[in-house]
Scaffold this motif. Structure first.
Motif, PDB file in Angstrom:
ATOM      1  N   GLU A 422       0.820  -1.199   0.000  1.00  0.00           N
ATOM      2  CA  GLU A 422       0.000   0.000   0.000  1.00  0.00           C
ATOM      3  C   GLU A 422       0.865   1.266   0.000  1.00  0.00           C
ATOM      4  OE1 GLU A 422      -2.965  -0.027   3.071  1.00  0.00           O
ATOM      5  OE2 GLU A 422      -3.348  -2.176   2.856  1.00  0.00           O
ATOM      6  N   GLU A 423       0.222   2.389  -0.311  1.00  0.00           N
ATOM      7  CA  GLU A 423       0.907   3.682  -0.291  1.00  0.00           C
ATOM      8  C   GLU A 423       1.480   3.950   1.106  1.00  0.00           C
ATOM      9  OE1 GLU A 423      -0.153   8.449  -0.663  1.00  0.00           O
ATOM     10  OE2 GLU A 423      -1.648   6.936  -1.237  1.00  0.00           O
ATOM     11  N   GLY A 424       2.721   4.430   1.168  1.00  0.00           N
ATOM     12  CA  GLY A 424       3.360   4.761   2.442  1.00  0.00           C
ATOM     13  C   GLY A 424       4.079   3.613   3.107  1.00  0.00           C
ATOM     14  N   ASP A 425       4.008   2.401   2.521  1.00  0.00           N
ATOM     15  CA  ASP A 425       4.741   1.262   3.080  1.00  0.00           C
ATOM     16  C   ASP A 425       6.240   1.450   2.880  1.00  0.00           C
ATOM     17  OD1 ASP A 425       2.417   0.053   3.829  1.00  0.00           O
ATOM     18  OD2 ASP A 425       2.443  -1.519   2.300  1.00  0.00           O
ATOM     19  N   ARG A 426       7.021   0.948   3.847  1.00  0.00           N
ATOM     20  CA  ARG A 426       8.485   0.913   3.715  1.00  0.00           C
ATOM     21  C   ARG A 426       8.832  -0.472   3.179  1.00  0.00           C
ATOM     22  NH1 ARG A 426      10.119   4.978   7.691  1.00  0.00           N
ATOM     23  NH2 ARG A 426      12.328   4.524   7.340  1.00  0.00           N
ATOM     24  N   VAL A 427       9.428  -0.520   2.005  1.00  0.00           N
ATOM     25  CA  VAL A 427       9.697  -1.780   1.322  1.00  0.00           C
ATOM     26  C   VAL A 427      11.205  -1.983   1.199  1.00  0.00           C
ATOM     27  CG1 VAL A 427       9.285  -3.141  -0.765  1.00  0.00           C
ATOM     28  CG2 VAL A 427       7.564  -1.492   0.009  1.00  0.00           C
ATOM     29  N   VAL A 428      11.704  -3.114   1.707  1.00  0.00           N
ATOM     30  CA  VAL A 428      13.129  -3.435   1.647  1.00  0.00           C
ATOM     31  C   VAL A 428      13.348  -4.456   0.544  1.00  0.00           C
ATOM     32  CG1 VAL A 428      15.123  -4.352   2.907  1.00  0.00           C
ATOM     33  CG2 VAL A 428      13.413  -2.956   4.105  1.00  0.00           C
ATOM     34  N   VAL A 429      14.170  -4.080  -0.447  1.00  0.00           N
ATOM     35  CA  VAL A 429      14.379  -4.895  -1.644  1.00  0.00           C
ATOM     36  C   VAL A 429      15.835  -5.322  -1.742  1.00  0.00           C
ATOM     37  CG1 VAL A 429      14.266  -4.924  -4.171  1.00  0.00           C
ATOM     38  CG2 VAL A 429      12.537  -3.669  -2.868  1.00  0.00           C
ATOM     39  N   PHE A 430      16.061  -6.626  -1.965  1.00  0.00           N
ATOM     40  CA  PHE A 430      17.398  -7.109  -2.320  1.00  0.00           C
ATOM     41  C   PHE A 430      17.491  -7.097  -3.837  1.00  0.00           C
ATOM     42  CE2 PHE A 430      20.158 -10.367  -3.968  1.00  0.00           C
ATOM     43  CZ  PHE A 430      21.330 -10.189  -3.243  1.00  0.00           C
ATOM     44  N   SER A 431      18.578  -6.502  -4.376  1.00  0.00           N
ATOM     45  CA  SER A 431      18.667  -6.355  -5.823  1.00  0.00           C
ATOM     46  C   SER A 431      20.102  -6.474  -6.313  1.00  0.00           C
ATOM     47  CB  SER A 431      18.100  -4.987  -6.247  1.00  0.00           C
ATOM     48  OG  SER A 431      18.263  -4.764  -7.624  1.00  0.00           O
ATOM     49  N   LEU A 432      20.295  -7.237  -7.374  1.00  0.00           N
ATOM     50  CA  LEU A 432      21.559  -7.204  -8.089  1.00  0.00           C
ATOM     51  C   LEU A 432      21.637  -5.859  -8.809  1.00  0.00           C
ATOM     52  CD1 LEU A 432      21.630 -10.779  -9.711  1.00  0.00           C
ATOM     53  CD2 LEU A 432      22.523 -10.054  -7.499  1.00  0.00           C
ATOM     54  N   GLN A 433      22.849  -5.360  -9.007  1.00  0.00           N
ATOM     55  CA  GLN A 433      22.983  -4.050  -9.651  1.00  0.00           C
ATOM     56  C   GLN A 433      22.365  -4.040 -11.049  1.00  0.00           C
ATOM     57  OE1 GLN A 433      27.066  -2.648  -9.380  1.00  0.00           O
ATOM     58  NE2 GLN A 433      26.561  -1.610  -7.468  1.00  0.00           N
ATOM     59  N   SER A 434      22.400  -5.178 -11.726  1.00  0.00           N
ATOM     60  CA  SER A 434      21.835  -5.259 -13.069  1.00  0.00           C
ATOM     61  C   SER A 434      20.321  -5.072 -13.074  1.00  0.00           C
ATOM     62  CB  SER A 434      22.179  -6.614 -13.694  1.00  0.00           C
ATOM     63  OG  SER A 434      21.692  -7.669 -12.877  1.00  0.00           O
ATOM     64  N   ALA A 435      19.685  -5.279 -11.912  1.00  0.00           N
ATOM     65  CA  ALA A 435      18.222  -5.173 -11.825  1.00  0.00           C
ATOM     66  C   ALA A 435      17.750  -3.840 -11.260  1.00  0.00           C
ATOM     67  CB  ALA A 435      17.679  -6.317 -10.980  1.00  0.00           C
ATOM     68  N   ASN A 436      18.695  -2.994 -10.783  1.00  0.00           N
ATOM     69  CA  ASN A 436      18.323  -1.769 -10.090  1.00  0.00           C
ATOM     70  C   ASN A 436      17.402  -0.851 -10.900  1.00  0.00           C
ATOM     71  OD1 ASN A 436      19.587  -2.349  -7.712  1.00  0.00           O
ATOM     72  ND2 ASN A 436      21.401  -1.121  -8.099  1.00  0.00           N
ATOM     73  N   ALA A 437      17.737  -0.667 -12.184  1.00  0.00           N
ATOM     74  CA  ALA A 437      16.962   0.266 -13.006  1.00  0.00           C
ATOM     75  C   ALA A 437      15.501  -0.208 -13.132  1.00  0.00           C
ATOM     76  CB  ALA A 437      17.604   0.401 -14.390  1.00  0.00           C
ATOM     77  N   GLU A 438      15.301  -1.512 -13.306  1.00  0.00           N
ATOM     78  CA  GLU A 438      13.946  -2.055 -13.441  1.00  0.00           C
ATOM     79  C   GLU A 438      13.182  -1.958 -12.115  1.00  0.00           C
ATOM     80  OE1 GLU A 438      12.389  -3.097 -16.256  1.00  0.00           O
ATOM     81  OE2 GLU A 438      14.163  -2.237 -17.197  1.00  0.00           O
ATOM     82  N   VAL A 439      13.886  -2.201 -11.002  1.00  0.00           N
ATOM     83  CA  VAL A 439      13.246  -2.089  -9.676  1.00  0.00           C
ATOM     84  C   VAL A 439      12.817  -0.643  -9.434  1.00  0.00           C
ATOM     85  CG1 VAL A 439      13.617  -2.252  -7.182  1.00  0.00           C
ATOM     86  CG2 VAL A 439      14.496  -4.044  -8.690  1.00  0.00           C
ATOM     87  N   GLU A 440      13.699   0.277  -9.770  1.00  0.00           N
ATOM     88  CA  GLU A 440      13.412   1.708  -9.546  1.00  0.00           C
ATOM     89  C   GLU A 440      12.130   2.130 -10.249  1.00  0.00           C
ATOM     90  OE1 GLU A 440      15.488   6.041 -10.390  1.00  0.00           O
ATOM     91  OE2 GLU A 440      16.635   4.219 -10.722  1.00  0.00           O
ATOM     92  N   LYS A 441      11.891   1.617 -11.453  1.00  0.00           N
ATOM     93  CA  LYS A 441      10.695   1.977 -12.214  1.00  0.00           C
ATOM     94  C   LYS A 441       9.419   1.577 -11.480  1.00  0.00           C
ATOM     95  CE  LYS A 441      12.941   1.548 -16.749  1.00  0.00           C
ATOM     96  NZ  LYS A 441      13.026   0.705 -17.977  1.00  0.00           N
ATOM     97  N   LEU A 442       9.476   0.486 -10.720  1.00  0.00           N
ATOM     98  CA  LEU A 442       8.285   0.007  -9.999  1.00  0.00           C
ATOM     99  C   LEU A 442       7.893   0.923  -8.857  1.00  0.00           C
ATOM    100  CD1 LEU A 442       9.153  -3.803  -9.798  1.00  0.00           C
ATOM    101  CD2 LEU A 442       7.456  -2.719 -11.288  1.00  0.00           C
ATOM    102  N   PHE A 443       8.833   1.717  -8.372  1.00  0.00           N
ATOM    103  CA  PHE A 443       8.555   2.576  -7.210  1.00  0.00           C
ATOM    104  C   PHE A 443       8.365   4.050  -7.597  1.00  0.00           C
ATOM    105  CE2 PHE A 443      10.310  -1.205  -5.370  1.00  0.00           C
ATOM    106  CZ  PHE A 443       9.604  -1.350  -4.195  1.00  0.00           C
ATOM    107  N   LYS A 444       8.512   4.381  -8.870  1.00  0.00           N
ATOM    108  CA  LYS A 444       8.356   5.772  -9.309  1.00  0.00           C
ATOM    109  C   LYS A 444       6.881   6.129  -9.414  1.00  0.00           C
ATOM    110  CE  LYS A 444      12.642   7.019 -11.599  1.00  0.00           C
ATOM    111  NZ  LYS A 444      13.276   7.432 -12.861  1.00  0.00           N
TER     112      LYS A 444
END
Length: 444
Positions: A422-444
């Motif tokens: 939900e909106e306002g949740d604190r989400v902790v993500v483990f990510s390989l550097q190769s996946a960072n850009a794709e992960v970032e898009k999900l939180f924008k």
């Protein structure tokens, strides 16, 4: 984003390396050798003084971030202050200064916006804080906290003779509030599943609710109620600050410092700590001071080579865990390859703070683990985040990343496939550097 980096040493080079693929990066340094190294990247390199106003006026047009990470605190501070005076829209330009002198900063990260520095980072104090966290958990080789302390990360090494060796991951039997986010095996990074087999010398990263992590510590052999014996070799900024952080904890602490005057200053400041004036590579001194009885030896002098030698001597003499400072990032994996349990680098704190500013809104913290193999990133979701409002199993998450923990209205949970963020949740993500850009898009 257009980013100006002043200083192309270890810190500046690695910031440029982390950012140049998705940003317009300008690097300024007075050293021809440093400029040549930076020129290997796809960045604009200028040979000159980064605090020179005329140079700054030329490069700051359209810039959103200025990072000053030379070896001089004063140059870094002046460059940030001058940059804020030069640009018309002061809110558009963010500034970061690396500062080592304790006269300027008394904590790892500080804000000095009143003098034109948005973020001031002291790598040495950050390093000392990191080592203090590792010391607080004797069985771990790395540790950190997220979501205001509601989520804890620990990294352990599985000994060759551990009962879990050759058993599937599902036999860990972790509490509901803990999850194994990653397994590092040699150069391989594995996001594990229940049937993956644990091998000796695997590095296991566990993320969970702090109250539930005790059983994980017990699993990897932590002894409760015993005062740990700790020796710090090197009484510079890192060694002194580290000693101050842990002096009042449950440790029997010794410091070895080669400079006589510095030893006297530390002894006066820390009356409850035994300070020895001597050379940490002197094997006779180490034996005389009972190094073989130490639980941990930490070598944090200003010389990578000396830190390695001190650590290997301590290990040879029977020390259970050795931690060594390595200013050169390419030494970190080498240190651990030859027997150092945990090699720590002061530059990473500065790199992480810069990455937070470039990732944009929503990023709360970033921790790099196993050198630069992977990152643990904490996001705060907004109503625009693509990950919000749908079950996780319906979110197209990149293969190299996993949502490890969610803090929702103060409650820490391990999210399963049906979980809806939900909106306002604190989400902790483990990510390989190769996946960072794709992960970032999900939180924008």
């Amino acid at each position: 984003m257009k980013i100006v980096i002043i200083g192309a040493g270890e810190v500046g080079y690695h910031i440029a390396k982390a950012l140049y693929q998705t940003n317009d990066v300008v690097v300024i340094d007075q050293s021809e050798e440093a400029c040549e190294r930076a020129d290997e990247l796809d960045v604009h390199v200028l040979h000159g003084n980064g605090a020179n106003v005329s140079i700054l006026q030329d490069v700051l047009e359209g810039a959103g971030l200025l990072v000053a990470v030379t070896g001089s605190d004063e140059v870094n501070i002046v460059a940030c202050m001058a940059s804020k005076l030069i640009v018309k829209d002061k809110d558009r330009l963010k500034t970061v200064a690396r500062v080592s002198n304790p006269d300027y900063i008394d904590k790892p990260v500080a804000k000095r916006s009143q003098i034109g520095i948005d973020i001031m980072v002291c790598p040495e104090l950050s390093l000392a804080s990191e080592v203090a966290r590792i010391l607080a958990i004797p069985s771990a080789i790395d540790a950190d906290y997220f979501a205001d302390g509601k989520v804890e990360m620990m990294e352990f090494v599985v000994p060759d003779d551990h009962y879990l060796v050759d058993k599937p991951m599902q036999e860990l039997h972790l509490a509901n509030c803990c999850i194994v986010s990653a397994l590092f095996r040699d150069s391989e990074v594995i996001i594990p599943h229940g049937k993956d087999i644990i091998k000796g010398n695997d590095h296991i990263v566990v993320i969970g609710k702090p109250a539930s992590m005790k059983e994980v510590r017990d699993m990897f052999g932590e002894k409760v109620g015993k005062r740990s014996k700790v020796m710090i070799i090197g009484g510079g900024i890192v060694g002194f600050y580290l000693a101050k952080l842990v002096a009042k904890s449950e440790f029997d602490l010794k410091i070895i410092e080669s400079d006589k005057e510095r030893s006297a200053v530390i002894a006066e400041e820390l009356p409850d700590v035994l300070v020895l004036n001597g050379d940490g590579t002197d094997i006779h001194l180490l034996k005389e001071e009972g190094v073989s009885e130490m639980d941990v030896v930490i070598s944090v002098t200003n010389s990578d080579e000396k830190n390695l030698l001190c650590s290997l001597l301590a290990k040879q003499l029977g020390v259970k865990k050795v931690i060594a400072r390595s200013d050169r990032s390419d030494y970190v994996s080498l240190f651990e390859m030859v027997g150092v349990d945990s090699a720590v680098s002061p530059r990473q704190a500065t790199v992480n703070e810069v990455l937070k500013l470039t990732f944009g809104q929503g990023i709360e913290s970033i921790t790099t683990i196993e050198g630069e193999k992977a990152e643990i990133i904490e996001y705060t979701t907004s109503k625009k985040s693509k990950i919000v409002g749908k079950p996780l199993k319906n979110v197209k998450f990149p293969a190299g990343a996993i949502v490890s923990m969610v803090v929702h209205k103060g409650n820490t949970v391990v999210p399963r496939g049906e979980y809806v963020i939900e909106e306002g949740d604190r989400v902790v993500v483990f990510s390989l550097q190769s996946a960072n850009a794709e992960v970032e898009k999900l939180f924008k």
